[in-house]
Design an enzyme around this catalytic site. Structure first.
Site, short mmCIF file in Angstrom:
data_model
loop_
_atom_site.label_atom_id
_atom_site.label_comp_id
_atom_site.label_asym_id
_atom_site.label_seq_id
_atom_site.Cartn_x
_atom_site.Cartn_y
_atom_site.Cartn_z
N CYS A 2 0.87 -1.18 0.00
CA CYS A 2 0.00 0.00 0.00
C CYS A 2 0.91 1.23 0.00
O CYS A 2 2.11 1.13 0.17
CB CYS A 2 -0.85 0.01 1.26
SG CYS A 2 -1.81 -1.48 1.51
N ARG A 30 1.53 1.30 -6.07
CA ARG A 30 1.67 0.35 -4.95
C ARG A 30 0.33 -0.26 -4.56
O ARG A 30 0.28 -1.22 -3.80
CB ARG A 30 2.29 1.06 -3.74
CG ARG A 30 3.67 1.62 -3.96
CD ARG A 30 4.15 2.38 -2.75
NE ARG A 30 4.26 1.49 -1.61
CZ ARG A 30 5.33 0.73 -1.38
NH1 ARG A 30 6.34 0.77 -2.23
NH2 ARG A 30 5.39 -0.06 -0.34
N TRP A 77 -3.67 -1.69 -1.24
CA TRP A 77 -3.63 -2.95 -1.96
C TRP A 77 -4.18 -3.98 -0.99
O TRP A 77 -3.49 -4.38 -0.05
CB TRP A 77 -2.19 -3.29 -2.36
CG TRP A 77 -2.12 -4.54 -3.18
CD1 TRP A 77 -1.90 -5.82 -2.75
CD2 TRP A 77 -2.34 -4.65 -4.59
NE1 TRP A 77 -1.94 -6.69 -3.78
CE2 TRP A 77 -2.21 -6.02 -4.93
CE3 TRP A 77 -2.61 -3.74 -5.59
CZ2 TRP A 77 -2.35 -6.47 -6.23
CZ3 TRP A 77 -2.75 -4.20 -6.88
CH2 TRP A 77 -2.62 -5.54 -7.20
N ASN A 103 0.75 -0.29 6.06
CA ASN A 103 1.14 -1.11 4.92
C ASN A 103 1.79 -2.35 5.50
O ASN A 103 2.71 -2.26 6.31
CB ASN A 103 2.13 -0.36 4.02
CG ASN A 103 2.66 -1.26 2.91
OD1 ASN A 103 2.00 -2.21 2.51
ND2 ASN A 103 3.86 -0.96 2.42
N GLY A 104 1.30 -3.53 5.14
CA GLY A 104 1.89 -4.78 5.63
C GLY A 104 0.80 -5.75 6.04
O GLY A 104 -0.37 -5.56 5.73
N GLU A 486 8.82 -21.29 -18.58
CA GLU A 486 8.72 -19.90 -18.11
C GLU A 486 9.95 -19.11 -18.52
O GLU A 486 9.86 -17.97 -18.95
CB GLU A 486 8.51 -19.87 -16.60
CG GLU A 486 8.62 -18.51 -15.94
CD GLU A 486 7.61 -17.48 -16.46
OE1 GLU A 486 6.71 -17.84 -17.24
OE2 GLU A 486 7.76 -16.29 -16.13
N LYS A 490 9.84 -15.71 -20.79
CA LYS A 490 10.44 -14.44 -20.39
C LYS A 490 11.37 -13.91 -21.48
O LYS A 490 11.32 -12.75 -21.85
CB LYS A 490 11.21 -14.64 -19.08
CG LYS A 490 10.33 -14.76 -17.86
CD LYS A 490 9.81 -13.44 -17.40
CE LYS A 490 8.35 -13.16 -17.37
NZ LYS A 490 7.29 -14.05 -17.56
N GLU A 493 9.33 -12.88 -24.74
CA GLU A 493 8.34 -11.78 -24.68
C GLU A 493 8.99 -10.42 -24.47
O GLU A 493 8.37 -9.40 -24.75
CB GLU A 493 7.29 -12.04 -23.61
CG GLU A 493 7.73 -11.93 -22.19
CD GLU A 493 6.54 -12.05 -21.22
OE1 GLU A 493 5.46 -11.51 -21.51
OE2 GLU A 493 6.71 -12.70 -20.18
N HIS A 509 13.33 -36.99 -29.25
CA HIS A 509 12.11 -37.17 -30.07
C HIS A 509 11.90 -36.01 -31.03
O HIS A 509 10.77 -35.75 -31.45
CB HIS A 509 10.91 -37.35 -29.13
CG HIS A 509 11.10 -38.47 -28.17
ND1 HIS A 509 11.00 -39.80 -28.53
CD2 HIS A 509 11.47 -38.47 -26.87
CE1 HIS A 509 11.25 -40.56 -27.49
NE2 HIS A 509 11.54 -39.80 -26.46
N LYS A 608 -0.57 -5.81 -20.24
CA LYS A 608 -0.41 -6.40 -18.90
C LYS A 608 -1.56 -7.35 -18.58
O LYS A 608 -1.37 -8.35 -17.94
CB LYS A 608 -0.35 -5.29 -17.84
CG LYS A 608 -0.11 -5.82 -16.43
CD LYS A 608 1.18 -6.61 -16.34
CE LYS A 608 1.36 -7.30 -15.01
NZ LYS A 608 2.46 -8.30 -15.06
C1 AGP Z 1 3.68 -13.19 -18.46
O1 AGP Z 1 4.96 -12.61 -18.41
C2 AGP Z 1 2.82 -12.57 -19.51
N1 AGP Z 1 2.68 -11.19 -19.31
C3 AGP Z 1 1.49 -13.31 -19.70
O2 AGP Z 1 1.82 -14.60 -20.13
C4 AGP Z 1 0.58 -13.44 -18.47
O3 AGP Z 1 1.16 -14.31 -17.53
C5 AGP Z 1 -0.77 -14.02 -18.93
O4 AGP Z 1 -1.35 -13.10 -19.83
C6 AGP Z 1 -1.74 -14.29 -17.79
O5 AGP Z 1 -2.07 -13.10 -17.15
P1 AGP Z 1 -2.86 -13.19 -15.75
O6 AGP Z 1 -1.93 -13.86 -14.79
O7 AGP Z 1 -3.16 -11.78 -15.37
O8 AGP Z 1 -4.10 -14.01 -15.98
#
Ligand code: AGP
Length: 613
Positions: A2, A30, A77, A103-104, A486, A490, A493, A509, A608
């Site tokens: 927060c 935050r 938050w 905050n916490g 993952e 990273k 993307e 395979h 996002k």
């Molecule tokens: C992850 O780095 C990406 N930005 C994307 O794959 C993200 O994880 C995915 O869109 C899911 O988003 P969410 O966790 O908000 O559902």
């Protein structure tokens, strides 16, 4: 997380609300579930709060004149208690004589709340913060600093607080343990804030409080103490950041800041959910009875992207500890494949935003089909939380960078808690095993800090190696197969280098056909059951001139026979290794993207939160 701001001056200031609101606006990243301000006016304490974004509070205040010499503000938050007006900070004591912003997470707030309720206290919110306000008033006998001190000695958990009392309008009290808090030295005015952006417009002279510090803040004097009352001095730092840089707390990008916030995100998600003796878990919020959990015959985890990979780790953990069959589906597939669901099926949605369209629709389908549902979600009150029967919130705080890191780590904390909770309820784990497992979980934030400090420099240097390639292959086995996926996500993307994650055992395979001097392999090969198998896979890569970069356990000498480069991480039990092993891969992607000159926080074509199909 927060955002907190406090202001105090000698004279009533007609701009005090502007100062508080401007500060909160610079802290809104935050937290943005609700917001509020309290002002010490001539007439006494005036409190205004509003749910939702800060702009809602600003609208409410537009028709209200608040003039005062002291004030505090908060942008929330939500951790304990839904985002509502009555849960918004500041919170007051029963007599509305004092206000607190916090905050916490106070881990023993329920015990304290029961103790106070037995004394007749009545509470207007679901928050741990209101308990702090009531406890201070319980101890208040004319000296606010003393009452706050006595209260702090009762609190367990993380807090940064700011307190104002109508009977002592000449000063504010601040205190900090675990959550950040600093003081700003002005000219005849002084400030308290969660971090620099909130007050940089007014002063560049900052005093960082340390854990266990408290401060009495007058308009022209700052008195610092340890909680036990021992006076102390802290150095004044002169900040020469510009404002935008300040919101990143000195980091060049939100992504790097959020990678470094991961130990706190993990710790905050464990929060008050593990009892002090590590004997039991408090997960009532998932709203699943022991009978329902015992009756489960299948679990589906549905998610997208990084959240999906957290779900894959969850599968390994739930099957390992609770022995319940788990299927993990990308939400966009789940919703169209007519899954077989019934009242003995639990469908878990994992989502940072809680707004991802595919995941939301998948959960609506699960509800329609009569399955039990829950969410592992970061944003309080988001759409998915309004569909599922219960929600296990992760406390990662707002994640600004499009590339998800600290939310992923918090999701891993959550799926570990769920696996252990399901195992305990279904009597698949003994108490000593459970206690030992939770002790290991509690150790992880420190080991994550250790990993961050150990790997950042070598990974930064190593990122120059990957710059020359256009393709990468990530390999992992078992619970680290999702980490390979993952790591690949990273890199692709944010650096736009094509990267694929693969189960190492799959090399023969097909993928091994890709290996030559132009196809580097990044392998997660820390200690584990399949270590020898992965070593064999990497020997086959080296035999075909493939470059091998390995994430390995500190002290492993054998890995040097097969890897060109080794990133060493601390040893942890294999079932916890994803939390550690993902960190170098996040940093590798960050530094490669940085060196390629791309916008790390806002990569092309991405958003996002994907709220459309
Ligand atoms: C992850 O780095 C990406 N930005 C994307 O794959 C993200 O994880 C995915 O869109 C899911 O988003 P969410 O966790 O908000 O559902």
């Amino acid at each position: 997380m927060c955002g907190i701001i406090g202001y105090i001056g000698h004279e009533p200031n007609p701009e005090i609300v502007d100062i508080l609101i401007d500060g909160l606006q610079r802290l809104e990243y935050r937290g943005y579930d609700s917001a509020g301000v309290a002002v010490m006016t001539e007439a006494g304490l005036e409190l205004q709060r509003e749910v939702g974004k800060l702009s809602n509070l600003v609208k409410k205040l537009a028709s209200i004149e608040l003039i005062g010499r002291a004030g505090i503000g908060h942008t929330r938050w939500a951790t304990h208690g839904r985002p509502t007006e009555y849960n918004a900070h500041p919170h007051t004591d029963p007599d509305k004589q004092l206000v607190v912003v916090h905050n916490g997470i106070i881990e023993n707030y329920l015990d304290l709340k029961e103790e106070l309720a037995a004394l007749g206290h009545q509470f207007a919110s679901e928050t741990d913060t209101e308990v702090i306000a009531h406890l201070i008033s319980h101890y208040y006998q004319g000296d606010l600093k003393e009452a706050v001190q006595k209260t702090l000695l009762r609190l367990e958990g993380a807090y940064s607080i700011c307190v104002m009392h109508v009977k002592e309008p000449n000063y504010l009290v601040a205190a900090k343990t675990s959550s950040p808090l600093l003081l700003g030295k002005g000219d005849g005015v002084n400030f308290i804030a969660s971090d620099i952006p909130a007050i940089l417009r007014h002063t560049r002279d900052i005093i960082y409080l340390e854990d266990g510090d408290m401060a009495v803040v007058y308009p022209d004097k700052l008195e610092l103490f340890r909680i036990d009352g021992t006076p102390l001095e802290r150095p004044v730092q002169h900040i020469d950041w510009n404002l935008v840089a300040a919101e990143k707390m000195g980091y060049d990008h939100f992504m790097l800041k959020e990678i470094h916030e991961q130990p706190a995100a993990f710790s905050q998600t464990l929060g008050g959910r593990i009892s002090e003796g590590h004997q039991r878990l408090y997960l009532d919020e998932i709203n699943l009875t022991p009978e329902q959990l015992k009756g489960l015959n299948r679990i589906y985890i549905v998610a997208c992207g990084t959240a999906y990979y957290a779900g894959m780790v969850g599968k390994y953990l739930i099957e390992k500890f609770a022995r319940i069959p788990v299927e993990v589906d990308v939400a966009s597939e789940f919703r169209y494949r007519n899954p077989i669901l019934d009242g003995q099926t639990l469908v878990i949605a994992i989502s940072q935003s809680g707004e991802t369209a595919d995941t939301l629709t998948a959960m609506k389908l699960a509800k329609q089909q009569g399955a039990l549902t829950m969410g592992v979600i970061n944003v309080k009150g988001s759409a998915i939380t309004r569909v599922t029967d219960g929600t296990l919130y992760i406390h990662a705080g707002p994640e600004i960078s499009v590339a998800s890191t600290k939310a992923f780590i918090a999701m891993l904390a959550a799926v570990n808690l769920l696996a252990l909770h399901f195992a305990q309820v279904r009597e698949q784990i003994s108490l000593p095993e459970l206690t030992a497992a939770m002790h290991e979980l509690r150790r992880l934030p420190r080991l994550m800090e250790e990993t961050l400090h150990a790997v950042e420099a070598p990974v930064n240097a190593l990122s120059t190696v990957l710059l020359r390639y256009h393709h990468c292959l990530y390999l992992g086995r078992g619970i680290n197969f999702p980490i390979a996926l993952e790591g690949a996500l990273k890199l692709k993307e944010i650096s736009y280098i094509h990267a694929e994650g693969y189960a190492a055992g799959e090399m023969k395979h097909g993928p091994i056909a890709l290996i030559d001097a132009l196809m580097p392999v990044i392998a997660v090969v820390t200690e584990g059951d399949a270590y020898d198998k992965v070593i064999s896979n990497l020997k086959e890569v080296r035999a075909r001139d493939g470059l091998v970069i390995a994430v390995a356990t500190v002290g492993d000498e054998r890995i040097k026979d097969v890897a060109n480069e080794v990133i060493y991480v601390p040893a942890v039990p294999e079932w916890l290794s994803p939390v550690i092993n993902v960190i170098p891969l996040q940093l590798l992607a960050y530094y490669v993207a940085l060196r390629r000159g791309y916008d790390v926080d806002q990569p092309r074509n991405l958003a996002k939160s994907v709220t459309v199909e």
